[in-house]
Design a protein around this motif. Sequence first.
Motif, short mmCIF file in Angstrom:
data_model
loop_
_atom_site.label_atom_id
_atom_site.label_comp_id
_atom_site.label_asym_id
_atom_site.label_seq_id
_atom_site.Cartn_x
_atom_site.Cartn_y
_atom_site.Cartn_z
N GLU A 48 -5.55 13.43 11.23
CA GLU A 48 -5.83 12.40 10.24
C GLU A 48 -7.24 12.54 9.67
O GLU A 48 -7.47 12.32 8.47
CB GLU A 48 -5.64 11.01 10.85
N MET A 52 -8.37 13.40 5.72
CA MET A 52 -9.35 12.64 4.94
C MET A 52 -10.36 13.55 4.25
O MET A 52 -11.08 13.12 3.36
CB MET A 52 -10.14 11.69 5.85
N ASP A 159 -10.36 3.81 10.10
CA ASP A 159 -10.26 3.16 8.78
C ASP A 159 -11.61 3.19 8.07
O ASP A 159 -11.67 3.42 6.85
CB ASP A 159 -9.76 1.73 8.94
N HIS A 162 -12.02 6.53 6.63
CA HIS A 162 -11.17 6.62 5.44
C HIS A 162 -11.89 6.02 4.23
O HIS A 162 -11.90 6.62 3.13
CB HIS A 162 -9.87 5.88 5.73
N LYS A 166 -13.44 7.95 0.87
CA LYS A 166 -12.78 7.58 -0.39
C LYS A 166 -13.74 6.95 -1.39
O LYS A 166 -13.50 6.97 -2.60
CB LYS A 166 -11.64 6.60 -0.08
#
Length: 417
Positions: A48, A52, A159, A162, A166
Amino acid sequence: MDFKSILSFTVTERFLRYVTIDTQSDPSSHTCPSTEKQKNLGRLLVAELLEMGIEDAHLDDFGYVYATIAGNSKKENVPVICFCSHMDTSPDCSGESVKPIIHKNYTGEDIVLPDDTTQVLRMKDHPDLKNQIINDVITASGTTLLGADNKAGLAEIMDACHHLMKHPEIKHGTIKILFTPDEEIGRGVDKVDINKIAAFACYTIDGESAGNMENETFSADGARLTINGISAHPGFAKGKMQSAIKIAGQIIAALPLELSPEGTSGMQGFIHPVNMEGHVEKATVDFIIRDFEDDVLKSHAAVIDKIAKEILKEYPDSTFSLDIQPQYRNMKSVLAQHPQIVDYGLEAIHRTGMEAKLCSIRGGTDGSRLSFMGLPTPNIFAGEHAFHGKQEWVSVQDMQKAVETILHLSMIWEENA
């Protein structure tokens, strides 16, 4: 920065995914990690992180996950910080085939767990539930623990990663990620590569109530009491046998209640027998000894020694020995040398709109040992409650607040550089 317009939380979905992977550690194992199944979660986390765009994410042979989020600040002197959580769950309760359940819009009622209806979460037993009215509470189904300790922390850090990847408008320095195995059995940093982290400060995301931050843990020793008794044929034992098992039992029974886990709270330490093995001729008892003051640890050990000597007076042909092994120390003395580490954490919590509260932990974290390895590491809430048991729970909203806290903390270090 107001995150309201940019945050699209993934923490709940991640948490629900992670808790279904059995990562229970094993204190009887001598490998690292103590159970290979912990690597199953480690591999998922790495996949994961790579997805990212965090290119150096990897799982090492010992079961540790490392990753680096490159800084995007124009400032050149932003200190490197690290966020850490552990992947294993407690050996005290099964973590196999966890079935997470979201109880939406909690209104204060008892929560009955469906796979074992004797497991009921009541507000009088879980007082922090009063802060969860209209929130979404997550539990297991009643036959396993949930794994919020510490998969809530994992999901919150993931999170936050993430969002940082982003949203480049969130300015920060270099951020290191560390996920450890075997924290629940006291070996969480046994094989950590501290040079690979190379950070100025670290934060474990492994605490309880939302808004809490902890800068102080127990100091901890382990103790092994060995009793050497006298064996004899039970049919001809009168006046001869001195059973090591019975002697050990008498010593345990003589421990004062006010020095037991069930008889202490707050800043009080304890002596706790956790394992007993043996036979007539020889028996061993393992204790954990805990207190916030290092010197008081010694006095707790002296209590065991004094009781053993008194009991052994009744058994003149038997002997005992007491071996004390240091485990970890209160991290407060290290953190006091770098007050901004705690101050920035409290400020980050405050910026989320919560009241920040500085607390002490009646236990230890990976941060206890990391702090004495040159990486000062306080502990920030993850929202986990009733850990190590079937009534473990966490709320969606508390996990989201933890994500916000991590993001604000990343920004605060950049702002103050």
